[in-house]
Design an enzyme around this catalytic site. Structure first.
Site, PDB file in Angstrom:
ATOM      1  CB  CYS A  67      -4.986  -1.787   3.756  1.00 35.21           C
ATOM      2  SG  CYS A  67      -4.259  -2.035   5.412  1.00 35.21           S
ATOM      3  CD  GLU A 114      -2.707   1.060   2.623  1.00 33.08           C
ATOM      4  OE1 GLU A 114      -3.662   1.842   2.714  1.00 33.08           O
ATOM      5  OE2 GLU A 114      -2.431   0.215   3.493  1.00 33.08           O
ATOM      6  CE  LYS A 133      -7.274   1.689   3.330  1.00 28.94           C
ATOM      7  NZ  LYS A 133      -6.009   1.898   4.093  1.00 28.94           N
TER       8      LYS A 133
END
Length: 582
Positions: free
Chosen positions: A155, A50, A119
């Protein structure tokens, strides 16, 4: 032209590689090196963690337009590299779109940026503060790559079911999740449990690629892994080590499965804690360009453990240990400190502090006339040591290592501008009982990649003798504190678990002692705000996790109405002073 992988086979390279926040050009160079390594074993796709190009967590750096521009330019350079027919790349970076900054993951192939996903679930708890700097993206669909539909949840997007469910429903066949998941004790099993839940719900295999390296107080342990659709653990990368790993997926009658991957062993909690402290110290020193470290060597367990960690992190030749004795320093401490430094192979010097202490006392004599000696005079010794150690640091360049443990920092058993001086503290988040345990562990085990010597490096007498600050005659820590096993249990209940005092007392502690410990914990907040950063190894460390006000009049009265009186433990004979320093 890009190479075309067989439709039933995908060779993936997992780049568990250490990046540096803000070092965009250096991170790009590491990405290129990893891609070359991946090309050598025939990878179709190389995957990075990430926000790899920016480094994670970049915090408010991502708000700077110049930083955003530099990340985008580096990504475009890397995209052009993929025109060579070698592996495609999955790369994380901040991405500006329509005036909003996103935590993004981009697919690079055939010389261009093929797809970008954002994200969705931005964590805003504990050490995470992503809602401050990023905007959430829309629900992502899968990305088509050489005959495979890849889901790219970033994540936190896998810590709940919604994003993975959406990817599964829209046709994803393999889930590739880049992560910046910091270490704390037991985190590895938590990650595996979460990933297994997502695999059960989706019926898809999932690759969990985690960041490796230290960033300020956080340590990212790597320990990436793959779980197949049948929930079997298909592979694991090493913890606390860089690697570019080959992972092979094949399409079978029931979808894709991982048929080849490394299988690194996991570490138990104590070994993982020690390794985290070593990696955190190493990266803090190296990433801030210090030539080495200096530390005060007292003959006690805290400085001995820090010295061992420093030797393991940097090599003995980069560690300078200094004993700073005064008239209360015992011959035993002098011997133990020298023996420990010798066992570790460190440079070791002795700088007596009598002249400095007596000079300060002489200067203060007109104002202190007629007063009794006490904690103030004891702290002059600690501050004299701090001045000398900082002077060595200033003159020669090594960073001063702070050596106080979490038990001391919790209750204020530390001196501002004295033993709290320094740039970084590798044991800041270890309680005293853990310090003792890790000293014993290190004498029988050395982590892979550690640069210190094998064998007994911390003399057994350091571990066995009662702890003491040696600021007055015959002083022992437990003249002022409860036994450390009791103290640390109370502190863990107060700090990590936020338990009511009556609940803590029900574990066998005197309620009045628990009240005093809570009071000292609150009173020491102003000291902790001025303390050096240090490695996070518990679920809740001081600083990024636990954020209490300095001005704080709240006290738990200890007897909540909803709990019966029998939960309150009887009085204990244990007593201690509430006032330590300052």
């Amino acid at each position: 032209m890009t190479s075309s992988a067989p439709a039933d086979r995908l060779v993936l390279a997992l780049a568990q590689v250490n990046c540096v926040v803000g070092a965009i050009d250096a991170n790009l160079d590491k990405a290129r090196a990893a891609r070359r390594e991946a090309a050598a074993f025939g990878a179709d796709l190389v995957m990075f963690s990430e926000l790899f190009l920016a480094g994670y967590p970049p915090e408010d750096l991502v708000l700077r337009p110049a930083f955003q521009d530099a990340c985008r330019a580096a990504l475009e350079d890397l995209a052009r590299d993929t025109a060579d027919g070698g592996p495609a790349v999955l790369m994380g970076l901040p991405w500006m779109q329509d005036g909003a900054c996103h935590n993004a993951y981009a697919l690079l192939d055939g010389g261009r940026i093929v797809a970008v996903r954002f994200k969705v679930d931005l964590p805003n708890y504990g050490v995470f503060d992503e809602k401050r700097v990023f905007q959430p993206g829309p629900a992502p669909g899968p990305v088509a790559f050489r005959g495979v539909r890849l889901g790219l949840p970033i994540c936190e997007d896998i810590w709940g079911p919604d994003i993975v469910e959406s990817l599964s429903e829209t046709g994803a066949e393999i889930l590739l999740s880049p992560n910046g998941s910091p270490y704390w004790r037991g985190k590895d099993s938590e990650r595996l449990a979460i990933v297994t839940e997502r695999v059960v719900e989706s019926g898809l295999p999932l690759v969990y690629l985690n960041q490796i390296g230290g960033q300020d107080e956080l340590v990212f342990d790597g320990a990436s892994f793959i779980v197949n659709a049948d929930c079997a653990l298909a592979g694991r990368l090493p913890a606390f080590a860089e690697t570019v790993a080959k992972v092979v997926f094949r399409r079978g009658g029931h979808g894709w499965f991982c048929e080849e991957a490394p299988s690194a062993p996991s570490l138990d909690d104590d070994r993982a804690d020690y390794s985290a402290c070593v990696l955190g110290l190493r990266d803090y020193v190296h990433k801030n360009n210090f030539p080495g470290v200096v530390l005060g060597m007292s003959g006690g367990v805290d400085s001995a453990l820090c010295a061992a960690m420093a030797a393991d992190a940097l090599g003995p030749s980069s560690v300078h240990a200094i004993m700073l004795p005064y008239r209360f320093t015992s011959g035993e401490s002098l011997t133990d400190a020298a023996d420990c430094a010798k066992a570790l192979g460190l440079r070791y010097d002795i700088l007596p502090i009598a002249a400095a202490v007596e000079g300060v006392e002489a200067a203060l004599a007109p104002l202190f006339a007629g007063t009794e000696r006490g904690v103030t005079e004891e702290n002059i010794q600690a501050r004299a040591r701090g001045i000398l150690l900082m002077s060595v640091s200033n003159k020669f360049g090594p960073m001063l290592v702070t050596t106080g443990n979490k038990s001391e920092m919790s209750v204020g058993y530390a001196t501002l501008y004295g033993d709290m001086n320094g740039g970084f503290n590798p044991i800041k988040d270890l309680y005293k009982t853990q310090v003792f345990r890790l000293c014993g562990l290190r004498n029988g085990w050395k982590p892979d990649g550690a640069l210190g010597p094998q064998g007994l490096v911390i003399p057994q007498n350091i571990i066995d003798k009662p702890p003491t600050a040696e600021l007055r005659e015959n002083q022992k820590d437990q003249d002022s504190l409860p036994p450390y096993d009791a103290l640390d249990d109370m502190l863990e209940c107060l700090v990590e678990k936020e338990m009511r005092l009556v609940e803590i007392a029900a574990r066998g502690h005197d309620i009045e002692i628990v009240k005093k410990i809570e009071r000292l914990l609150y009173l020491a907040e102003y000291k902790r705000r001025q303390s050096a950063p240090g490695v996070k190894v518990t679920r809740k460390n001081f600083g990024r996790d636990r954020r209490y006000p300095i001005v704080n009049r709240f006290r738990d009265k200890g007897v909540p109405a909803q709990l019966p009186d029998f939960l309150i433990a009887p009085e204990s004979p244990i007593g201690f002073s509430e006032r330590f320093e300052d």
